[in-house]
Design a protein around this motif. Structure first.
Motif, PDB file in Angstrom:
ATOM      1  N   UNK A  77       1.011  -1.143  -0.275  1.00  0.00           N
ATOM      2  CA  UNK A  77       0.020  -0.370  -0.068  1.00  0.00           C
ATOM      3  C   UNK A  77       0.669   1.062   0.473  1.00  0.00           C
ATOM      4  N   UNK A  78       1.631   1.510   0.509  1.00  0.00           N
ATOM      5  CA  UNK A  78       2.566   2.750   0.798  1.00  0.00           C
ATOM      6  C   UNK A  78       3.310   2.455  -0.218  1.00  0.00           C
ATOM      7  N   UNK A  79       3.293   0.777  -0.971  1.00  0.00           N
ATOM      8  CA  UNK A  79       3.912   1.454  -3.089  1.00  0.00           C
ATOM      9  C   UNK A  79       3.241   2.547  -3.784  1.00  0.00           C
ATOM     10  N   UNK A  80       1.978   2.195  -3.638  1.00  0.00           N
ATOM     11  CA  UNK A  80       0.891   2.927  -4.380  1.00  0.00           C
ATOM     12  C   UNK A  80       1.946   4.377  -4.289  1.00  0.00           C
ATOM     13  N   UNK A  81       1.730   5.190  -3.141  1.00  0.00           N
ATOM     14  CA  UNK A  81       1.965   6.788  -3.377  1.00  0.00           C
ATOM     15  C   UNK A  81       3.717   6.450  -3.685  1.00  0.00           C
ATOM     16  N   UNK A  82       4.709   5.934  -2.844  1.00  0.00           N
ATOM     17  CA  UNK A  82       6.004   5.587  -3.578  1.00  0.00           C
ATOM     18  C   UNK A  82       6.102   5.843  -4.792  1.00  0.00           C
ATOM     19  N   UNK A  83       5.504   5.255  -5.791  1.00  0.00           N
ATOM     20  CA  UNK A  83       6.449   4.662  -6.820  1.00  0.00           C
ATOM     21  C   UNK A  83       5.910   6.169  -7.282  1.00  0.00           C
ATOM     22  N   UNK A  84       4.725   6.420  -7.346  1.00  0.00           N
ATOM     23  CA  UNK A  84       4.153   7.981  -7.823  1.00  0.00           C
ATOM     24  C   UNK A  84       5.344   9.145  -7.168  1.00  0.00           C
ATOM     25  N   UNK A 214      12.218  12.718 -11.268  1.00  0.00           N
ATOM     26  CA  UNK A 214      10.769  13.041 -11.283  1.00  0.00           C
ATOM     27  C   UNK A 214      10.938  14.543 -10.772  1.00  0.00           C
ATOM     28  N   UNK A 215      11.700  15.194 -10.018  1.00  0.00           N
ATOM     29  CA  UNK A 215      11.820  16.488 -10.287  1.00  0.00           C
ATOM     30  C   UNK A 215      11.360  16.679  -8.529  1.00  0.00           C
ATOM     31  N   UNK A 216      10.960  15.926  -8.174  1.00  0.00           N
ATOM     32  CA  UNK A 216      10.106  16.116  -6.878  1.00  0.00           C
ATOM     33  C   UNK A 216      11.442  16.424  -5.533  1.00  0.00           C
ATOM     34  N   UNK A 217      11.089  16.855  -4.305  1.00  0.00           N
ATOM     35  CA  UNK A 217      11.470  16.473  -3.174  1.00  0.00           C
ATOM     36  C   UNK A 217      10.890  15.540  -2.246  1.00  0.00           C
ATOM     37  N   UNK A 218      11.712  14.375  -2.527  1.00  0.00           N
ATOM     38  CA  UNK A 218      10.964  13.005  -1.736  1.00  0.00           C
ATOM     39  C   UNK A 218      11.721  12.886  -0.258  1.00  0.00           C
ATOM     40  N   UNK A 219       9.882  12.776   0.506  1.00  0.00           N
ATOM     41  CA  UNK A 219      10.003  12.729   1.545  1.00  0.00           C
ATOM     42  C   UNK A 219      11.151  11.990   2.187  1.00  0.00           C
TER      43      UNK A 219
END
Ligand SMILES: *Cc1c(COP(=O)(O)O)cnc(C)c1O
Length: 354
Positions: A77-84, A214-219
């Motif tokens: 379930x956390x991978x649902x968010x980690x992937x994007x 991704x260019x995101x500042x990932x937690x």
């Protein structure tokens, strides 16, 4: 006491040897006089467990150094968010998903929070009774996400589409159950508790070159690159779950590997589906060509037999046969560790219902 035949959908049956050896390790790990549960995850003995667990995954999947293996927490379930978070571009992010069941829909829901999602194939309107095929995924997408086995609805992808973008797959409920070319995927994830260990850890296998774009500042806790740099020890790993997963994978490797598991899984699936197809008192829910090797979902054609059937399988020592609440009926989950003998017991109960 009657022998229990455990058809539970997950957490589920694991090899008896895994229960035995992990129980021993809780009392005395590697003859150290200490429990597995009280040693530092930085100790030499546990680091060796983590290293071997990651190495065995690569051997089983036949993958090279361009892939990294992670043991994380938070479930599939956390991978649902980690992937994007890791793969969907910050501005103009767009991904393609297939909607093939409750878990696929869960993955879609999370991805939509971070960018645009196109559902390129869906069986939702037909109660998830088939696997959508024949769609094209172009390079305008950051990635394509699919669910290889739909645990609740009992459908399974037999082949995977060729796509012009990254191929991401949730393999939680059929990982290591059949021979597939793992190198066609850019990212694979699986909660351990269905075919590769107890609950509490999640496998991620990722091609290194796809990260950092991704260019995101990932937690931090959601950042694959950080977990790779720290060799799955950024924070305290779930030591027991990783150890029991290692034992499960060693058991698989020592017993003929994925090819042998596949042979057993096909035999079990044929045994039950042949009986259900022959027996007018029972029916399956889904398209024959998309039937899962892992989760056989079926129902009574005459509901008035329910009480009698339920009493019969319970008396035979069968556990965990009720279907998921969203489908009803019955679900025989036949993961790697379930012996053919247990399926035979179920088939006999089915045959005896008159
Ligand atoms: C069980 C399951 C999940 C959820 O796993 P958690 O580890 O409980 O988050 C996700 N996807 C599939 C296909 C599953 O079978």
């Amino acid at each position: 006491m009657t022998k229990i035949h455990n058809f539970s959908a997950g957490p589920c049956i694991l090899p008896q040897e895994v229960f035995q050896k992990s129980a021993e390790a809780i009392l005395d790990f590697n003859g150290s006089g200490l429990s597995l549960l009280e040693i530092s995850h930085r100790s030499k003995d546990f680091v060796a467990v983590m290293d071997e667990a990651r190495a065995i995954i690569k051997r089983l999947m036949n993958l090279g150094d361009d892939y990294e293996v992670l043991y994380l927490q938070g479930g599939a379930s956390l991978q649902f968010a980690m992937v994007p978070f890791n793969l969907m571009k910050l501005e103009s992010g767009k991904a393609a998903y297939t909607d093939t069941g409750t878990w696929a829909a869960g993955a879609i829901k999370e991805a939509k929070k971070l960018g645009k999602v196109d559902v390129v194939g869906s069986s939702k309107e037909e109660n998830y009774s088939f696997i959508p095929k024949d769609f094209k995924i172009g390079s305008e997408y950051d990635y394509f996400h699919c669910t290889s086995n739909n645990t609740i609805y009992g459908t399974e992808m037999k082949t995977f589409p060729k796509v012009d973008t990254l191929l991401v797959c949730d393999m939680s409920s059929d990982i290591f159950s059949r021979v597939i070319d793992f190198s066609q995927f850019d990212l694979i994830y699986a909660g351990a508790q269905k075919n590769m260990g107890p609950a509490g850890t999640t496998l991620v296998v990722v091609k290194k070159e796809i990260l950092g774009k991704s260019g995101r500042d990932i937690p931090s806790m959601l950042d694959y690159s950080l977990h790779i740099a720290k060799e799955s020890m950024y924070n305290t790993p779930p030591v027991f779950a990783v150890y029991a997963s290692l034992l499960t994978l060693q058991h698989l490797e020592n017993n003929g590997g994925i090819a042998a598991a596949e042979k057993n899984n096909i035999a079990k699936a044929e045994l039950i589906y042949n009986e259900i197809d022959r027996n007018p008192l029972f029916a399956t829910y889904c398209k024959v060509e998309d039937r899962s090797l892992m989760n056989a979902c079926f129902k009574l054609t005459d509901e008035s037999k329910k009480e009698e059937f339920d009493a019969a399988w319970k008396a035979a020592g069968i556990n965990g046969l009720n279907g998921h609440r969203s489908l009803g009926g019955y679900r025989a989950s036949m993961y790697n560790a379930l012996p053919l003998e247990s399926v035979q017991v179920l088939v006999d109960v089915i045959k005896n219902l008159k």
